[in-house]
Design an enzyme around this catalytic site. Structure first.
Site, PDB file in Angstrom:
ATOM      1  N   CYS A 106      17.145  43.782  44.967  1.00 35.66           N
ATOM      2  CA  CYS A 106      15.903  43.310  44.360  1.00 35.66           C
ATOM      3  C   CYS A 106      14.720  43.784  45.210  1.00 35.66           C
ATOM      4  O   CYS A 106      14.663  43.538  46.413  1.00 35.66           O
ATOM      5  CB  CYS A 106      15.916  41.792  44.269  1.00 35.66           C
ATOM      6  SG  CYS A 106      14.325  41.060  43.824  1.00 35.66           S
ATOM      7  N   HIS A 129      12.612  40.667  46.843  1.00 33.07           N
ATOM      8  CA  HIS A 129      13.112  39.809  47.921  1.00 33.07           C
ATOM      9  C   HIS A 129      14.099  40.514  48.849  1.00 33.07           C
ATOM     10  O   HIS A 129      14.557  39.920  49.825  1.00 33.07           O
ATOM     11  CB  HIS A 129      13.787  38.563  47.330  1.00 33.07           C
ATOM     12  CG  HIS A 129      12.908  37.792  46.402  1.00 33.07           C
ATOM     13  ND1 HIS A 129      12.956  37.931  45.027  1.00 33.07           N
ATOM     14  CD2 HIS A 129      11.933  36.878  46.660  1.00 33.07           C
ATOM     15  CE1 HIS A 129      12.063  37.133  44.473  1.00 33.07           C
ATOM     16  NE2 HIS A 129      11.430  36.483  45.430  1.00 33.07           N
ATOM     17  N   HIS A 136      21.375  37.838  39.994  1.00 33.45           N
ATOM     18  CA  HIS A 136      20.324  38.084  40.986  1.00 33.45           C
ATOM     19  C   HIS A 136      20.423  37.016  42.070  1.00 33.45           C
ATOM     20  O   HIS A 136      20.228  35.834  41.794  1.00 33.45           O
ATOM     21  CB  HIS A 136      18.945  38.039  40.331  1.00 33.45           C
ATOM     22  CG  HIS A 136      18.718  39.135  39.334  1.00 33.45           C
ATOM     23  ND1 HIS A 136      17.679  40.034  39.459  1.00 33.45           N
ATOM     24  CD2 HIS A 136      19.386  39.477  38.210  1.00 33.45           C
ATOM     25  CE1 HIS A 136      17.714  40.880  38.439  1.00 33.45           C
ATOM     26  NE2 HIS A 136      18.746  40.565  37.669  1.00 33.45           N
TER      27      HIS A 136
END
Length: 254
Positions: free
Chosen positions: A142, A145, A214
């Site tokens: 991601c 993050h 995720h």
């Protein structure tokens, strides 16, 4: 007022030219498809230079990895100190170098080109029916993050008379690997895979569906352990023909 409208139109055109399949100027454009409309409004044929841009993309080399490794490791040392840890204690002595090496591997898609994986996967085959490659494992990071995204990719390709055929399983899995091993958001990753296959093979249609977890939603934020995100991109006849699209959705779910 007219001058403002013209300025706004120019701004929208510039935004539409942002890169999709890498770090080059100009979005990859597909004949007969426009990203601006859900109905798939035909777009003008792109120039050959834009069509071939995906072949040249590579933003990092093995030499870059060697040169940047010390600075990445130093950054991880700073992070450890910022977290209140002692980078000199026994368990963390080699952690910055391990983490730096791991991050380079997690993002190794930046040092790979599609043309490299296409060259050894081409063969001639008289086949004009749908080809489905299901449950391709996908691991990504991601970009918001820097935590993992993982899941499975399903790809369906409908060849055309001009299609350059490949070992479809081999090529599709390598395309997924190249684009997933970068800092990503799932929506962009889905589109990049579909556009790359379309540009490389020139099929009648391509459909891509990604179902992923995720960790930024599991370990933090909403902290929902079983949440999954599903995204899809359909190009060519899968976007334009409702019957073909319905067949794609039926096959991809079976």
């Amino acid at each position: 007022m007219e001058r403002f409208k013209q300025k706004q139109m120019n701004q929208n055109e510039n935004e539409a030219d942002s890169a999709i399949n890498g770090h080059f100027d100009g979005r990859v454009k597909i004949p007969g498809w426009s990203a601006g409309g859900a109905a798939g409004t035909p777009s003008t044929a792109p120039s050959s230079s834009v069509m071939e841009s995906w072949r040249e993309e590579r933003t990092r080399s093995l030499e870059d990895n060697e040169m940047s490794l010390p600075s990445i490791a130093a950054a991880y040392t700073t992070i450890l100190r910022g977290l209140g840890e002692d980078p000199q204690r026994q368990g963390l002595l080699k952690t910055p170098w391990r983490a730096a090496t791991a991050m380079q591997f997690f993002t190794k898609g930046y040092q790979e080109k599609i043309i490299d994986v296409l060259n050894d996967a081409i063969f001639d085959e008289d086949h004009d029916e749908m080809v489905i490659v299901k449950d391709i494992d996908m691991f990504s990071m991601c970009e918001h993050h820097l935590v993992p995204i993982f899941g499975r990719v399903r790809i369906i390709v409908l060849p055309s008379l001009s299609t350059t055929f490949t070992s479809c399983f081999l090529f599709c899995t390598r395309i997924v690997e190249i684009y997933s091993r970068r800092l990503q958001v799932q929506e962009r990753l889905t589109k990049q895979i579909a556009v790359a296959i379309t540009e490389a093979l020139q099929p009648a249609g391509v459909g891509v569906v990604i179902e992923a977890t995720h960790m930024c939603m599991v370990m933090r934020g909403v902290q929902k352990m079983n949440s999954k995100t599903v995204t899809s991109t359909m190009l060519g006849v899968f976007r334009e023909d409702p019957k073909t699209r319905d067949e794609f959705l039926t096959l991809i779910r079976s």
